[in-house]
Scaffold this motif. Structure first.
Motif, PDB file in Angstrom:
ATOM      1  N   UNK A   1       0.757  -1.273   0.048  1.00 14.53           N
ATOM      2  CA  UNK A   1       0.012  -0.105   0.128  1.00 14.53           C
ATOM      3  C   UNK A   1       0.839   1.206  -0.074  1.00 14.53           C
ATOM      4  N   UNK A   2       2.057   1.060   0.236  1.00 16.54           N
ATOM      5  CA  UNK A   2       3.094   2.286   0.156  1.00 16.54           C
ATOM      6  C   UNK A   2       3.911   2.022  -0.951  1.00 16.54           C
ATOM      7  N   UNK A   3       4.556   0.899  -1.328  1.00 15.38           N
ATOM      8  CA  UNK A   3       5.491   0.879  -2.332  1.00 15.38           C
ATOM      9  C   UNK A   3       4.994   0.797  -3.773  1.00 15.38           C
ATOM     10  N   UNK A   4       3.599   0.183  -3.856  1.00 13.59           N
ATOM     11  CA  UNK A   4       3.304  -0.046  -5.420  1.00 13.59           C
ATOM     12  C   UNK A   4       3.519   1.026  -6.267  1.00 13.59           C
ATOM     13  N   UNK A   5       3.018   2.488  -5.951  1.00 18.50           N
ATOM     14  CA  UNK A   5       3.215   3.577  -6.605  1.00 18.50           C
ATOM     15  C   UNK A   5       4.411   4.025  -6.820  1.00 18.50           C
ATOM     16  N   UNK A   6       5.332   3.528  -6.060  1.00 14.92           N
ATOM     17  CA  UNK A   6       6.895   4.067  -6.033  1.00 14.92           C
ATOM     18  C   UNK A   6       7.754   3.133  -7.084  1.00 14.92           C
ATOM     19  N   UNK A   7       6.988   2.161  -6.876  1.00 16.89           N
ATOM     20  CA  UNK A   7       7.874   0.811  -7.647  1.00 16.89           C
ATOM     21  C   UNK A   7       7.412   1.232  -9.339  1.00 16.89           C
ATOM     22  N   UNK A   8       6.037   1.407  -9.595  1.00 17.64           N
ATOM     23  CA  UNK A   8       5.469   1.643 -10.596  1.00 17.64           C
ATOM     24  C   UNK A   8       6.223   2.870 -11.299  1.00 17.64           C
ATOM     25  N   UNK A   9       6.420   3.902 -10.480  1.00 16.54           N
ATOM     26  CA  UNK A   9       6.855   5.343 -10.962  1.00 16.54           C
ATOM     27  C   UNK A   9       8.659   5.101 -11.081  1.00 16.54           C
ATOM     28  N   UNK A  10       8.990   4.147 -10.720  1.00 17.42           N
ATOM     29  CA  UNK A  10      10.405   3.623 -10.918  1.00 17.42           C
ATOM     30  C   UNK A  10      11.289   4.645  -9.846  1.00 17.42           C
ATOM     31  N   UNK A  11      10.800   5.061  -8.859  1.00 18.54           N
ATOM     32  CA  UNK A  11      11.425   5.677  -7.667  1.00 18.54           C
ATOM     33  C   UNK A  11      12.158   4.772  -6.666  1.00 18.54           C
ATOM     34  N   UNK A  12      11.706   3.505  -6.813  1.00 18.41           N
ATOM     35  CA  UNK A  12      12.521   2.598  -6.020  1.00 18.41           C
ATOM     36  C   UNK A  12      12.831   1.204  -6.791  1.00 18.41           C
ATOM     37  N   UNK A  13      13.631   0.224  -6.347  1.00 15.78           N
ATOM     38  CA  UNK A  13      13.753  -0.924  -7.152  1.00 15.78           C
ATOM     39  C   UNK A  13      12.987  -1.991  -6.124  1.00 15.78           C
ATOM     40  N   UNK A  14      12.286  -2.831  -6.490  1.00 11.86           N
ATOM     41  CA  UNK A  14      11.590  -4.050  -6.235  1.00 11.86           C
ATOM     42  C   UNK A  14      12.189  -5.129  -6.156  1.00 11.86           C
ATOM     43  N   UNK A  15      12.359  -5.935  -5.137  1.00 10.19           N
ATOM     44  CA  UNK A  15      13.153  -7.359  -5.501  1.00 10.19           C
ATOM     45  C   UNK A  15      12.419  -8.497  -4.967  1.00 10.19           C
ATOM     46  N   UNK A  16      11.405  -8.460  -4.313  1.00  8.30           N
ATOM     47  CA  UNK A  16      10.531  -9.484  -4.144  1.00  8.30           C
ATOM     48  C   UNK A  16       9.272  -9.251  -3.251  1.00  8.30           C
ATOM     49  N   UNK A  17       8.522 -10.119  -3.153  1.00 18.19           N
ATOM     50  CA  UNK A  17       7.317 -10.078  -2.033  1.00 18.19           C
ATOM     51  C   UNK A  17       7.585 -11.215  -0.712  1.00 18.19           C
ATOM     52  N   UNK A  18       6.802 -10.885   0.194  1.00 15.27           N
ATOM     53  CA  UNK A  18       6.938 -11.467   1.510  1.00 15.27           C
ATOM     54  C   UNK A  18       6.034 -12.523   1.579  1.00 15.27           C
ATOM     55  N   UNK A  19       5.012 -12.557   0.806  1.00 14.54           N
ATOM     56  CA  UNK A  19       4.022 -13.530   0.891  1.00 14.54           C
ATOM     57  C   UNK A  19       4.444 -15.163   0.305  1.00 14.54           C
ATOM     58  N   UNK A  20       3.770 -15.926   0.893  1.00 18.83           N
ATOM     59  CA  UNK A  20       3.909 -17.226   0.045  1.00 18.83           C
ATOM     60  C   UNK A  20       3.873 -17.677  -1.251  1.00 18.83           C
ATOM     61  N   UNK A  21       2.865 -16.889  -1.634  1.00 19.13           N
ATOM     62  CA  UNK A  21       2.568 -16.963  -3.175  1.00 19.13           C
ATOM     63  C   UNK A  21       2.805 -15.519  -3.988  1.00 19.13           C
ATOM     64  N   UNK A  22       3.127 -15.744  -5.127  1.00 15.40           N
ATOM     65  CA  UNK A  22       3.113 -14.291  -5.824  1.00 15.40           C
ATOM     66  C   UNK A  22       1.863 -13.580  -6.007  1.00 15.40           C
ATOM     67  N   UNK A  23       2.194 -12.151  -6.168  1.00 14.47           N
ATOM     68  CA  UNK A  23       0.806 -11.028  -6.391  1.00 14.47           C
ATOM     69  C   UNK A  23       0.264 -11.284  -7.610  1.00 14.47           C
ATOM     70  N   UNK A  24      -1.091 -10.990  -7.511  1.00 17.96           N
ATOM     71  CA  UNK A  24      -1.787 -10.710  -8.941  1.00 17.96           C
ATOM     72  C   UNK A  24      -1.779  -9.107  -9.396  1.00 17.96           C
TER      73      UNK A  24
END
Ligand code: ASP
Length: 327
Positions: free
Chosen positions: A206-229
């Motif tokens: 809820x805090x990172x999605x917009x920043x990832x989409x905007x290229x302002x931060x790099x995303x490496x992985x998700x913390x949940x057992x299953x990938x996200x949709x």
């Protein structure tokens, strides 16, 4: 006889006044305390929720008060001590259940100082980093971490916060100690991550999605057992699939009132919460940010209470094994 009649009349009047006062709830704005700084994920959920919650609360304004610090315990303590009249509520996350294991002295008792009003949602976390990091995927990040032991810093929202828990488990899983940099919430931490002052952070989508989409931060992985949709996050691998077996952290939010709040008020807020969480726009906004609104059963105060107790029992031993405490 006359005296008796006037006593009855006086009593009748005061009973009438009391029930009118209750029937009128709420007749002034309600404050939801967010135990983290503005601009972060808990704040975002509270502000979105406040807009829809008011519809079931005589359309009174819902004011968000950010009381950040000490991983959410300062804000929660403020609500535990507030007047139990339904005008001060708390929106908190998993920190409600993790803080008791992290602090030697807690300013409140989670199970006995609050009324449970119902759960709100579940939110995954993402492991994110500054854009100037040389790594572009998790495997490269892992190599960079191994090559930079002792120099890496990891932002969080203080002891007991979700970012602290996730960061603690991450350090434990990769067997590398990092310097943690605490903030009053991941809103201000995100500003520093974007600015490159800190290297890494684990934070709610809820805090990172917009920043990832905007290229302002790099995303490496998700913390949940299953990938996200969620489209913006669907390509991210789970930490579990990247060799950190069993890594599974999901952040939940719940709504609370101070202990002793009248039952009629609790019922009214719970009803408003049920209506709010079925608002199509609210549900869509949550989905777009990777969050899932809870099912009907979890909206019952009894289920909420049971769940928090189970979470305290689940995380206590994990946190104690990781061994980080504060007074
Ligand atoms: N995401 C934060 C945490 O680490 C809290 C916040 O700022 O909402 O718990």
């Amino acid at each position: 006889m006359k005296r008796l009649l006037s006593l009855v009349a006086a009593l009748g009047l005061s009973v009438g006044l009391a029930s009118n006062a209750l029937a009128a709830y709420p007749d002034k704005p309600i404050t939801i305390v967010v135990p983290f700084a503005a601009g972060g994920p808990t704040d975002k959920v509270a502000r979105d929720l406040g807009e829809v919650l008011r519809k079931g609360l005589n359309n009174q304004s819902v004011i968000i008060e950010n009381v950040g610090g000490a991983g959410g315990t300062l804000g929660a303590a403020k609500v535990a001590k507030a007047a139990p009249d339904g005008y001060t509520l708390l929106l908190h996350h998993i920190g409600m259940a993790t803080a008791p294991a992290l602090y030697r002295k807690m300013p409140y008792n989670v199970m006995s100082d609050f009324e449970f009003l119902g759960m709100v949602n579940e939110v995954p976390m993402t492991l994110v980093g500054r854009t100037t990091l040389p790594a572009n995927n998790f495997a490269e990040l892992r190599k960079w971490i191994d090559a930079n032991k002792g120099k890496i810093n990891l932002a969080n929202a203080g002891l007991g916060a979700a970012s602290h828990l996730c960061g603690l488990l991450f350090q434990q899983s990769v067997a590398v100690d990092m310097t943690t940099v605490p903030y009053k919430g991941t809103g201000p931490a995100m500003t520093d991550l974007i600015g490159g002052q800190v290297d890494l952070m684990c934070d709610q989508t809820t805090n990172t999605t917009a920043q990832i989409e905007g290229g302002k931060i790099k995303a490496f992985a998700v913390s949940t057992a299953k990938p996200l949709t969620t489209p913006a996050l669907a390509k991210l691998p789970t930490l579990d699939s990247q060799g950190l077996k069993g890594f599974n952290v999901s952040i939940w939010h719940g709504l609370y009132a101070p202990k002793g709040t009248p039952k009629a008020v609790l019922d009214q807020v719970n009803a408003a919460l049920r209506t709010a969480l079925r608002d199509p726009e609210f549900v869509k906004r949550q989905q777009d940010l990777g969050a899932v609104v809870v099912t009907d059963e979890r909206l019952s105060p009894a289920e909420h209470r049971k769940f928090v107790e189970a979470e305290i029992n689940k995380w206590g031993p994990v946190i104690k094994a990781a061994g980080q405490y504060a007074d």
